[in-house]
Design an enzyme around this catalytic site. Structure first.
Site, PDB file in Angstrom:
ATOM      1  N   CYS A 125       0.837  -1.196   0.000  1.00  0.00           N
ATOM      2  CA  CYS A 125       0.000   0.000   0.000  1.00  0.00           C
ATOM      3  C   CYS A 125       0.879   1.255   0.000  1.00  0.00           C
ATOM      4  O   CYS A 125       1.648   1.479   0.920  1.00  0.00           O
ATOM      5  CB  CYS A 125      -0.912  -0.012   1.227  1.00  0.00           C
ATOM      6  SG  CYS A 125      -2.021   1.391   1.247  1.00  0.00           S
TER       7      CYS A 125
ATOM      8  N   CYS B 198      12.531   0.413 -44.722  1.00  0.00           N
ATOM      9  CA  CYS B 198      11.773  -0.044 -43.555  1.00  0.00           C
ATOM     10  C   CYS B 198      12.665  -0.863 -42.622  1.00  0.00           C
ATOM     11  O   CYS B 198      13.321  -1.805 -43.050  1.00  0.00           O
ATOM     12  CB  CYS B 198      10.576  -0.884 -44.002  1.00  0.00           C
ATOM     13  SG  CYS B 198       9.595  -1.504 -42.615  1.00  0.00           S
TER      14      CYS B 198
ATOM     15  N   CYS C 259      -1.970   2.613 -37.557  1.00  0.00           N
ATOM     16  CA  CYS C 259      -3.030   2.304 -38.532  1.00  0.00           C
ATOM     17  C   CYS C 259      -4.334   1.982 -37.810  1.00  0.00           C
ATOM     18  O   CYS C 259      -4.361   1.132 -36.921  1.00  0.00           O
ATOM     19  CB  CYS C 259      -2.618   1.116 -39.402  1.00  0.00           C
ATOM     20  SG  CYS C 259      -3.908   0.660 -40.594  1.00  0.00           S
TER      21      CYS C 259
END
Lengths: 424, 457
Positions: free
Chosen positions: A137, A382, A392
């Site tokens: 926590c 590429c 895309c």
């Protein structure tokens, strides 16, 4: 049909989905509703010594995507603020009413052996299936020398784990904080202390937003704010990494893991298990959608397992771990390049903008006679970075295609340009 | 039906009062903040976005939509206004389905659903409430320009010229500025007096004087404007309704479409408008659709739209045609009016000849006739340029019945420019007129400043 029956460090549950220690598991009312909905188990929200803590208002805030979807939640709640006696009585009754479900009790008490011993005795009397040590926590409790304040010091993790193993026969799960440099160090400490398992991740220190009018962050408590614990799907990549690092490490690889951190779908759960988790704990998804989400989690996981021929969770547990390695071992002769499916391309040009401005200028745009735009990959430019595919918007329009190579696998470790290569 | 021939049913107040309010309220109400935000997030922020090229005024659409998504609505509004000062009316009347939305990449598989660009544009501008006018005038040039016609072309031209520091006087033959936006668009497309609000916004820039009820060829002469001002811009539109060829004098019931739409737009109480019960509209442009649908919404029982060619040839967009069908307008294609049946000077029916295409694709009559009972026929077969507005002045050269201009929007007269429907260039659309006005203003500015510089040297 695949079975989702789960056995984690000897604790059985009808499925591997437990509700994590958090508001949904703070009282019998919620837990009963969860079990009715089909959850396999719960980790009861952390119990501490009397007097119970006092919480503030407000308590949660969200990080949302631009379209308004919740990506992550942060909270500044403390451990259970209900009385210890009430919690213990409810846990006892719950286990009587739901004997087939896992009931684990999360604990956090001051860093003294006597405190842990006393608490463990009370908890064991409830008939619960195990305990989880809350060393994670990140808000409120560390200021009192507990929670993440303990989890960030491996020696404390080991010491308290050892105390617990000494004073109870119950299985001990150590819940780790991600607010550290190297999760493996924490896992090793837990293991040295004798932990039966680790669970991770707890929440991450965070500030989700600032109100630019009031200049206060969220959650806003009377105009002030504090760092809260971040959870939800945004933390999944961090959690998966930490689970993976523990799984692939020689010393900690055998330690059972209960995976936590942004599990919202069956696919997330399958990913955690494939990286070595024996079961998973869910919280935020239930907080956002209600307990009914368990139907989607179990149905999806079972169908996917069927489609792959996995009959039990064990069948694919850790299946992705062998492929997780260091960068230096990756094959430098492996090559992919992007390919654009012209039939599904909608000509938005996002791939072009991304590649042209920020990557490798490997996408060409041509105006066709019919007015259409034709986007294509310049193969020689590429580098296979995936950016065009990521940007895309059309599913499967851009694919990364493996290129044939005559060269054998060669890693940086073996590369002639590496002055420290191992096969000199 | 035979009864109707004897008893033309012209009346007002065909509907209960609240029906008028309902039928003529905004047909495309603005998006809520929430809807706009969701819709804006559908925009893919395309590279070299096709929607920009498809907008005659070249609004940077992805940029303004991204600003809506970012909750920067004022930024979105000024992005629109930078390219199109009449962006508010264009958002309401543009055939977006054939312009920006028509080319949106989200039209393609797998979505087949474009981003609602027009409605987002309206959202941005409706939400925009600047404390001060977003544009300031450049230092005064001392030049004066007359703009004839306070329609979209004239307003856009005047605004741009004033921004550039010139003093502009707009003349218009009507009582109000706005042109087609004020007088020629269906009521439910332009509610809440929006056309006038937009004019007020444009005029708030300063430097523009408006003189109404000044018609070219009547109160105004082109020659004297050319003498009085450094330049003249003609944005006079097409004010002459084309004739059916069946006109006879003094027939009640053969009406001009423009007058009817104008009457509707200027009416404070639609229940007072006299409307027939059996209405035939000749034509299939957006004006024809506007009339047909508004007639229906005024309570006419039968409204039939008759077009001499097929649906695919109609000048109205498919969306407009769909709207007509939703309004229960009956559509008859391949027929042209051949004669009117008139009793006591009141039209009672109209006869049509069915048409077809011959082997060379020319429209021909088939000598097959039919009759439609009609107490009112609206002709909406287009407008032409009224060139007697140049009476008594040296006229500019015309081409195809409209004013001829070069690429700089200059007419054959040395200090006269023209744009909008009165020239032959692009589509007859509000947004096209705005672009003409903008470009003509640049041309005028360039010409005045260049010639001044030259003279001083």
């Amino acid at each position: 049909m695949a079975t989702l029956k789960s056995k984690f460090i000897g604790i059985t549950s009808p499925n591997p989905f437990w509700l994590a220690s958090a508001p949904p598991t703070d009282k019998a009312y919620n837990v009963y509703r969860a079990f009715e909905a089909g959850w396999g188990g719960v980790v009861w929200k952390t119990l501490g010594e009397a007097p119970e803590p006092i919480n503030v208002s407000s308590r949660y805030s969200a990080h949302k995507s631009q379209s308004g979807e919740v990506i992550g939640i942060n909270n500044i709640e403390l451990i259970s603020d209900r009385s210890l006696e009430v919690n213990l009585a409810e846990i006892r009754q719950t286990k009587i009413d739901w004997p087939d479900r896992a009931v684990i009790v999360s604990l956090m008490v001051p860093c003294e052996e006597a405190s842990w011993k006393a608490m463990l005795n009370k908890v064991a009397a409830t008939g619960c299936d195990g305990i989880e040590l809350n060393f994670g926590c990140p808000h409120g409790m560390p200021e009192r020398g507990m929670g993440a304040a303990v989890g960030q010091v491996p020696e404390y993790v080991e010491m308290i784990t050892a105390w617990c193993k000494k004073h109870t026969k119950l299985p001990v799960i150590v819940k780790l904080t991600p607010n550290i440099t190297n999760i493996v160090t924490s896992a090793m400490a837990a293991k040295k202390g004798g932990a039966d398992a680790v669970s991770l991740i707890n929440t991450i220190n965070s500030i989700t937003q600032i109100d630019l009018d009031s200049m206060a962050g969220a959650p806003n408590v009377g105009g002030q704010f504090t760092s809260g614990g971040y959870c939800g799907s945004a933390v999944k990549p961090i959690a998966l990494n930490m689970v993976g690092q523990i799984s692939r490490n020689n010393e900690t690889g055998s330690l059972p893991i209960s995976g936590i951190g942004g599990i919202s779908t069956w696919r997330d759960a399958a990913e955690f298990i494939s990286l070595g988790a024996g079961n998973v704990q869910v919280c935020t998804a239930a907080m956002l959608h209600g307990f009914k989400i368990i139907t989607e989690l179990t149905d999806g996981l079972a169908r996917w397992m069927d489609s792959k021929g996995y009959q039990t969770i064990e069948d694919f547990k850790g299946a992705a771990v062998p492929q997780l390695t260091d960068w230096k071992h990756l094959d430098l002769n492996y090559q992919v390049i992007a390919e654009i499916n012209q039939d599904s391309c909608i000509e938005c040009g996002r791939c072009y903008a991304a590649c042209e401005d920020t990557a490798h200028q490997a996408i060409k745009v041509e105006k066709l006679e019919n007015g259409q735009r034709h986007f294509s990959v310049i193969n020689n430019e590429c580098v296979g970075c995936n950016l065009c595919q990521i940007t895309c918007p059309v599913p499967d329009c851009i694919t990364m295609v493996k290129q044939p190579t005559s060269k054998p696998k060669q890693s940086w470790d073996q590369h002639p340009k590496n002055p420290f290569r191992s096969n000199k | 039906m035979s009864d109707s021939k004897k008893d033309p049913d012209m009346s007002s107040h065909r509907l209960p009062n609240d029906e008028y309010l309902k039928n003529f309220s905004d047909i495309k109400p603005p998006l809520s903040q929430y809807e706009a935000h969701i819709e804006a997030n559908r925009c893919l922020y395309c590279e070299d976005a096709p929607c920009i090229s498809a907008c005659p005024t070249g609004i940077n659409i992805p940029s303004f939509i991204q600003k809506i998504a970012d909750k920067n609505t004022d930024g979105a509004a000024t992005t629109i206004l930078d390219s199109n000062i009449l962006g508010g009316s264009c958002a309401r009347v543009c055939p977006t389905e054939i312009l920006c939305e028509g080319v949106c990449v989200r039209n393609k598989s797998p979505e087949f659903s474009p981003v609602k660009i027009g409605r987002l544009q309206r959202f941005a501008l409706d939400t925009y409430q600047p404390d001060q006018h977003p544009y300031q005038r450049s230092p005064a040039t001392g030049r004066t320009i007359a703009v004839v016609g306070a329609g979209p072309a004239g307003l856009a031209c005047a605004h741009k010229l004033s921004r550039l520091g010139h003093n502009v006087t707009i003349f218009d033959k009507q009582a109000k500025a706005g042109g087609l936006n004020e007088y020629g668009i269906a009521q439910y497309k332009m509610v809440d007096n929006f056309a006038q609000k937009e004019v007020d916004f444009i005029m708030a820039l300063g430097g523009i004087q408006l003189k109404t009820q000044q018609a070219l060829g009547e109160q105004l002469q082109l020659d004297s404007l050319r003498n009085e001002f450094d330049a003249v811009f003609l944005g006079v539109g097409l004010s002459n309704s084309k004739a059916l060829g069946l006109e006879q004098t003094d027939i009640h019931g053969l009406e001009s479409s423009l007058d009817f739409i104008s009457e509707l737009r200027q009416s404070d109480d639609l229940s007072q408008i006299t409307i027939g019960n059996k209405i035939v509209v000749i034509g299939a442009g957006n004006t024809a659709i506007d009339i047909a649908c508004q007639s229906k919404r005024l309570g006419a029982e039968q409204v039939t739209l008759v077009y001499r060619r097929g649906e695919s040839h109609m000048p109205a967009t498919s969306k407009e045609l769909e709207f007509a069908k939703q309004n229960s307008v009956k559509i008859i294609t391949w027929a042209r009016p051949s004669s009117l049946k008139v009793i006591n000077n009141q039209l009672v029916a109209i006869q049509f000849e069915k048409t077809a295409l011959d082997t060379s694709n020319n429209l021909i009559g088939t000598e097959s006739f039919f009759e439609l009972p009609a107490d009112t026929v609206y002709k909406a077969i287009g407008q032409s340029f009224l060139f007697n507005c140049f009476a008594g002045s040296e006229p500019p050269e015309l081409i195809n019945g409209r004013i001829d201009i070069n690429e700089q929007f200059q007419t054959s007269l040395n200090n006269v420019w023209a744009g909008g429907d009165c020239v032959v260039l692009g589509e007859d659309l509000t947004v096209q007129a705005v672009e003409h006005g903008k470009q003509a203003a640049d041309s005028i500015h360039h010409h005045l400043i260049w010639s001044k510089g030259n003279g001083d040297a």
